[in-house]
Structure formats: structure tokens, C-alpha cells
Write an enzyme that holds these catalytic residues in place. Structure first.
Site, PDB file in Angstrom:
ATOM      1  N   ASN A  76      28.448  41.372  39.862  1.00 25.37           N
ATOM      2  CA  ASN A  76      27.978  41.930  38.589  1.00 25.37           C
ATOM      3  C   ASN A  76      27.715  40.812  37.584  1.00 25.37           C
ATOM      4  O   ASN A  76      27.894  39.644  37.890  1.00 25.37           O
ATOM      5  CB  ASN A  76      28.994  42.944  38.050  1.00 25.37           C
ATOM      6  CG  ASN A  76      30.351  42.295  37.831  1.00 25.37           C
ATOM      7  OD1 ASN A  76      30.488  41.372  37.040  1.00 25.37           O
ATOM      8  ND2 ASN A  76      31.351  42.733  38.576  1.00 25.37           N
ATOM      9  N   ASP A  79      34.167  47.829  42.023  1.00 24.99           N
ATOM     10  CA  ASP A  79      34.939  49.014  42.414  1.00 24.99           C
ATOM     11  C   ASP A  79      34.988  49.185  43.930  1.00 24.99           C
ATOM     12  O   ASP A  79      35.938  49.723  44.459  1.00 24.99           O
ATOM     13  CB  ASP A  79      34.321  50.266  41.778  1.00 24.99           C
ATOM     14  CG  ASP A  79      34.592  50.289  40.284  1.00 24.99           C
ATOM     15  OD1 ASP A  79      35.723  49.931  39.901  1.00 24.99           O
ATOM     16  OD2 ASP A  79      33.665  50.614  39.514  1.00 24.99           O
ATOM     17  N   PRO A 108      41.128  47.630  45.520  1.00 28.83           N
ATOM     18  CA  PRO A 108      42.351  47.926  44.766  1.00 28.83           C
ATOM     19  C   PRO A 108      42.050  47.852  43.278  1.00 28.83           C
ATOM     20  O   PRO A 108      41.216  47.048  42.850  1.00 28.83           O
ATOM     21  CB  PRO A 108      43.308  46.798  45.179  1.00 28.83           C
ATOM     22  CG  PRO A 108      42.439  45.710  45.702  1.00 28.83           C
ATOM     23  CD  PRO A 108      41.217  46.377  46.264  1.00 28.83           C
ATOM     24  N   PHE A 134      40.314  46.129  29.710  1.00 27.77           N
ATOM     25  CA  PHE A 134      39.053  46.116  28.981  1.00 27.77           C
ATOM     26  C   PHE A 134      38.186  47.201  29.605  1.00 27.77           C
ATOM     27  O   PHE A 134      38.187  47.350  30.828  1.00 27.77           O
ATOM     28  CB  PHE A 134      38.348  44.756  29.102  1.00 27.77           C
ATOM     29  CG  PHE A 134      38.702  43.810  27.983  1.00 27.77           C
ATOM     30  CD1 PHE A 134      39.998  43.351  27.827  1.00 27.77           C
ATOM     31  CD2 PHE A 134      37.735  43.389  27.079  1.00 27.77           C
ATOM     32  CE1 PHE A 134      40.326  42.484  26.793  1.00 27.77           C
ATOM     33  CE2 PHE A 134      38.049  42.520  26.037  1.00 27.77           C
ATOM     34  CZ  PHE A 134      39.347  42.072  25.894  1.00 27.77           C
ATOM     35  N   LYS A 180      40.871  56.202  30.232  1.00 31.28           N
ATOM     36  CA  LYS A 180      41.348  55.037  30.980  1.00 31.28           C
ATOM     37  C   LYS A 180      42.817  54.746  30.674  1.00 31.28           C
ATOM     38  O   LYS A 180      43.580  54.363  31.557  1.00 31.28           O
ATOM     39  CB  LYS A 180      40.475  53.830  30.637  1.00 31.28           C
ATOM     40  CG  LYS A 180      40.184  52.975  31.819  1.00 31.28           C
ATOM     41  CD  LYS A 180      38.831  52.328  31.760  1.00 31.28           C
ATOM     42  CE  LYS A 180      37.752  53.258  32.284  1.00 31.28           C
ATOM     43  NZ  LYS A 180      36.421  52.677  32.243  1.00 31.28           N
ATOM     44  N   LYS A 220      44.803  54.799  34.112  1.00 34.47           N
ATOM     45  CA  LYS A 220      45.238  53.484  34.592  1.00 34.47           C
ATOM     46  C   LYS A 220      46.701  53.202  34.255  1.00 34.47           C
ATOM     47  O   LYS A 220      47.273  52.256  34.778  1.00 34.47           O
ATOM     48  CB  LYS A 220      44.376  52.391  33.971  1.00 34.47           C
ATOM     49  CG  LYS A 220      42.894  52.584  34.188  1.00 34.47           C
ATOM     50  CD  LYS A 220      42.365  51.564  35.152  1.00 34.47           C
ATOM     51  CE  LYS A 220      40.858  51.672  35.249  1.00 34.47           C
ATOM     52  NZ  LYS A 220      40.313  50.727  36.207  1.00 34.47           N
TER      53      LYS A 220
HETATM   54  O1  C5P Z   1      37.545  51.467  35.784  1.00 33.22           O
HETATM   55  P1  C5P Z   1      36.915  50.396  35.001  1.00 33.22           P
HETATM   56  O2  C5P Z   1      36.332  49.310  35.864  1.00 33.22           O
HETATM   57  O3  C5P Z   1      35.996  50.820  33.933  1.00 33.22           O
HETATM   58  O4  C5P Z   1      38.164  49.746  34.217  1.00 33.22           O
HETATM   59  C1  C5P Z   1      38.039  48.576  33.530  1.00 33.22           C
HETATM   60  C2  C5P Z   1      39.367  47.879  33.454  1.00 33.22           C
HETATM   61  O5  C5P Z   1      40.051  47.971  34.700  1.00 33.22           O
HETATM   62  C3  C5P Z   1      39.214  46.406  33.205  1.00 33.22           C
HETATM   63  O6  C5P Z   1      40.346  45.989  32.493  1.00 33.22           O
HETATM   64  C4  C5P Z   1      39.186  45.818  34.589  1.00 33.22           C
HETATM   65  O7  C5P Z   1      39.579  44.474  34.587  1.00 33.22           O
HETATM   66  C5  C5P Z   1      40.183  46.700  35.306  1.00 33.22           C
HETATM   67  N1  C5P Z   1      39.913  46.873  36.740  1.00 33.22           N
HETATM   68  C6  C5P Z   1      40.761  46.281  37.668  1.00 33.22           C
HETATM   69  N2  C5P Z   1      40.555  46.494  39.009  1.00 33.22           N
HETATM   70  C7  C5P Z   1      39.536  47.273  39.433  1.00 33.22           C
HETATM   71  C8  C5P Z   1      38.666  47.860  38.507  1.00 33.22           C
HETATM   72  C9  C5P Z   1      38.888  47.631  37.156  1.00 33.22           C
HETATM   73  O8  C5P Z   1      41.687  45.574  37.278  1.00 33.22           O
HETATM   74  N3  C5P Z   1      39.360  47.448  40.718  1.00 33.22           N
END
Ligand code: C5P
Length: 408
Positions: free
Chosen positions: A208, A276, A304, A324, A338, A342
Site C-alpha cells: 500500500n 489485511d 494477523p 491509527f 475500531k 480492536k
Molecule cells: O482495521 P484497520 O486496518 O483500519 O485498523 C487500523 C489500525 O489497526 C492501525 O493502527 C493499524 O496499524 C492496525 N492494524 C494492525 N494489524 C492489522 C491491521 C491493522 O495492527 N492486520
């Protein structure tokens, strides 16, 4: 985190004692960088100073090499404390009057850090009204003074003017470094930054646009606040920031492993744009285009979630876990969700829609969501300023905890 001192050695016979100061500071794992004035180099050699400090010695203001490598302003601000030992009558006079005609005086005028001086001179010179005026002025300016002591001088006279002993100077330095420590001093943090890349085959990958600018800025701002920072970063063009450890990884799986290895910590800030998904089967050989065949379909499996994993740790969960959230729409709803899904404590949400030019750009406009707290919308700031503001909030958080922990 290593504390650092900029030691200015001016021209006095006591300069030999400054070598011992350097040695003792290094024994305490305090970093020492030195400026040796022209007069100072008549008493101790740049080579002895460099050998003891384990660093380059800076001598001239108009050295193109020094300016290119460091810059006198940066040199004056890189340390936590500036120490002048010995501080001669001449140097005190210049400092008191704001003169800047060489590297030492320029650094002293440019610094934004506390300054400690250890005066050393003949007793008559110390007792002179001009010196007294200068020292009074310096004290009014907030400069700290250690010594001088009474005793026999190199010139054979006895009186007040002998530079404080290395041990006293080192103790004064340690006291100052200690008091400059904020609520984050000694805490440990993991910051993730940049993108991850997920290999399809040995030459192709999925990734990305993350530049690592924001994550690197957060890591450096935490480090400046006294935090021992491990930065776990995907491949970025950004130069490595000034932190305690940088672990370079490629994939999300490697990022999680590196984070787990850096545990336990007090703070986690996940800024990385983690992919993802990753291809379910990584091909050992480059996929070949075959004439007349359909393009290959790539099956993905979920990566993960590092933020969720660290926020969900049963034992040794970091006290503060921050994510973030890069969103292109419905920022507030997504950020709130989130926080729930999370299990993190704070979410910094930003708009990465194309018109914001966030990816790779210098600026960021974010909102801070904290459990049980009012949402804060910050104006458009540089990524550096966003990092500084976030670290201020983190410091306030730990400061409040410290008050609560010590309340009767
Ligand atoms: O789910 P999303 O990607 O939008 O979430 C963003 C946050 O989750 C960020 O802090 C990113 O660093 C973290 N993240 C992570 N591991 C993943 C996906 C996102 O730590 N596989």
C-alpha cells in the site's frame, strides 16, 4: 533511553579534569559529545577527548564538514543538557553578553536545553567585579553553576576558583538529567510504521501507499520524551529516526513476531498500514504468463491483526494501546467501532481520501478518540506536530496515572 550531554571544554588548566568527567559519564552510560574551544585544545588534545567520548570532537564554527554532518544548531539541541567545564572568565563574559564568535558560544546561544557551568579561574579573576556581574547575570538567565571550590590553584595561589572535582560535576549533571525527566521517562514503547508487503512470488507483492512518515515521527517524538522506543517498520524511504531500536520487516506476520519479541512494553502505537490479507500460497518460483491461459487467481488468507493481538494480551498487556485508523469515509463511526472491535484504548483517525493528500504528504488532519473522553479534532498539522501533540496527550495520561498511583 540514553541521556546525552554536550560538554564544552574551554581553555583552562582544569580541562584535564574534564577528561575524567567524560570517562565517568560514559561509565554511567550517559552519551557525551564535546566541543573543544581553540584555547581548550592547548590543554587537552582533540584525540584524547574523542577517544574518551567515543564520538567526533567539534572545534570550528566554519567547518564545512561539521556543518554538513551536524549543523551547529542541531549540535546545540541534540543533548539533554549542555555543560561548560572548565568555564573560563572569558567564556562567562561572552555568555553573559550573548556573544557568539565561535562554535562554543554559538552553540550556547542557540541551545534550548538547560546549561550547567563549572567555572575555573585564578581567585583574583573570580573575585573581580566584572566576573561577579557576569555570573550574577548568568544565574538570572537560568544558567546553573557548580563550584568553584577553594584550594590551591595551578598557578600556586590559594583561594576560590578551583574547578569543582569531576565527581561533583558528574553528580550535578545527573541531578539535572534526573529532574528533566518527564512522566514518560524510562517507559518502553513499540511503534509500528510503514506498509507491509505480502509476497505473491519472489518478484511480485501486494502492498500500500504508506510512507512511514507519521509512524516514524511518533517513534521519534516518544524517544525525545524519554521513552525507550522499538520501531518496527515495513519498507520505507524515510530515513531511520532517532530511536533505541529499529526492526525492519516485510510482512504482517514478521511485524507481529518483531512486536512480540519487543514485549513487555508500556505503550504501543500501531501506525503501520498493515495489509489485511496475504496470498494463501506464496509461489516459490515466479508465476509465468502462459500464452492463451487465463490470468492466475490469487487466493488470500487473513493476516494477523497486530493492534488487536497486542491490545488483547492477557498477561503483560501494555498499559496504553493506540491504533491509527485511516479512513476514506464515515471517520467517526469507524473510529468508534475500531475502539470496540480492536480492544485498543485510543484511536487516532485520519482521512486518507485522495483530496487530503495524506499518503506520503507532510500534513495530517486527525481526530483523537479516547475511551470515556471527549473526541478531539485537531487542525491540519504537519505529521511531526501530530506526533508531538499525541505524545503530549500520552504524557498527560501517564502523569494522571502517576498522581492516582501516589494518591493517599
Ligand atoms: O482495521 P484497520 O486496518 O483500519 O485498523 C487500523 C489500525 O489497526 C492501525 O493502527 C493499524 O496499524 C492496525 N492494524 C494492525 N494489524 C492489522 C491491521 C491493522 O495492527 N492486520
Amino acid at each position: 533511553m540514553t541521556k546525552r550531554v554536550l560538554l564544552i571544554i574551554a581553555g583552562g588548566i582544569a580541562a584535564y579534569k574534564s577528561l575524567d568527567v567524560i570517562r565517568r559519564l560514559r561509565e554511567r552510560e550517559i552519551g557525551v559529545r564535546c566541543i573543544l574551544t581553540n584555547a581548550g585544545s592547548q590543554f587537552v588534545t582533540p584525540l584524547s577527548v574523542a577517544s574518551l567520548s567515543g564520538d567526533k570532537v567539534f572545534t570550528e564554527l566554519f567547518s564545512l564538514t561539521d556543518e554538513a554532518e551536524m549543523g551547529h544548531i542541531k549540535l546545540s539541541r541534540d543533548a539533554d543538557l549542555v555543560v561548560v567545564a572548565p568555564a573560563t572568565a572569558d567564556l562567562l563574559g561572552k555568555m553573559a553578553n550573548g556573544l557568539a564568535d565561535d562554535l562554543a558560544t554559538t552553540a550556547l546561544l542557540a541551545t534550548d536545553k538547560p546549561v550547567l557551568i563549572a567555572p575555573a579561574m585564578n581567585p583574583e579573576m573570580w573575585a573581580h567585579p566584572a566576573t561577579k556581574r557576569n555570573v550574577e547575570q548568568l544565574m538570572r538567565d537560568g544558567i546553573h553553576v557548580v563550584g568553584p571550590n577553594e584550594g590551591e590553584m595551578a598557578c600556586g595561589e590559594i583561594g576560590l576558583g578551583r574547578m569543582a572535582e569531576p565527581d561533583e560535576i558528574v553528580q550535578a549533571i545527573c541531578r539535572h538529567l534526573q529532574s528533566s525527566l518527564g512522566p514518560l521517562a524510562g517507559k518502553r514503547a513499540i511503534v509500528t510504521s510503514g506498509p507491509t508487503i505480502e509476497a505473491i512470488d519472489p518478484v511480485r507483492f501486494l502492498s500500500n501507499h504508506s510512507s512511514g512518515k507519521q509512524g516514524h515521527a511518533v517513534a521519534e517524538a516518544l524517544h525525545k520524551a524519554g521513552v525507550d522506543v522499538t520501531l518496527v517498520s515495513g519498507p520505507v524511504r524515510e530515513p531511520a529516526p532517532n530511536v533505541d531500536k529499529v526492526v525492519e520487516i516485510s510482512s504482517a506476520v514478521e511485524m507481529l513476531q518483531a512486536c512480540e519479541q519487543a514485549l513487555p512494553v508500556d505503550i504501543v502505537v500501531c501506525v503501520a498500514a498493515v495489509a489485511d490479507w496475504r496470498p494463501a500460497d506464496q509461489q516459490a518460483q515466479k508465476l509465468k504468463k502462459q500464452a492463451g491461459e487465463e490470468p492466475p487467481s490469487i487466493r488470500f488468507v487473513e493476516n494477523p491483526d497486530i493492534l488487536k493481538t497486542l491490545a488483547g494480551l492477557d498477561s503483560a498487556r501494555p498499559q496504553l494501546v493506540i491504533g491509527f485508523a485511516a479512513e476514506t469515509e464515515n471517520i467517526e463511526q469507524n473510529a468508534e467501532r475500531k475502539l470496540q472491535t480492536k480492544g485498543c484504548d485510543w484511536v487516532v483517525a485520519n482521512n486518507v481520501s485522495a483530496e487530503q493528500n495524506t499518503f506520503g504528504g507532510v500534513h495530517n488532519e486527525v481526530m483523537l478518540f479516547r475511551r470515556g473522553n471527549r473526541v478531539e479534532a485537531w487542525p491540519k498539522l504537519t505529521k511531526q506536530a501530530v506526533a508531538d501533540q499525541l505524545v503530549r496527550r500520552i504524557a498527560e495520561h501517564f502523569d494522571q496515572r502517576r498522581d492516582t498511583d501516589t494518591a493517599p
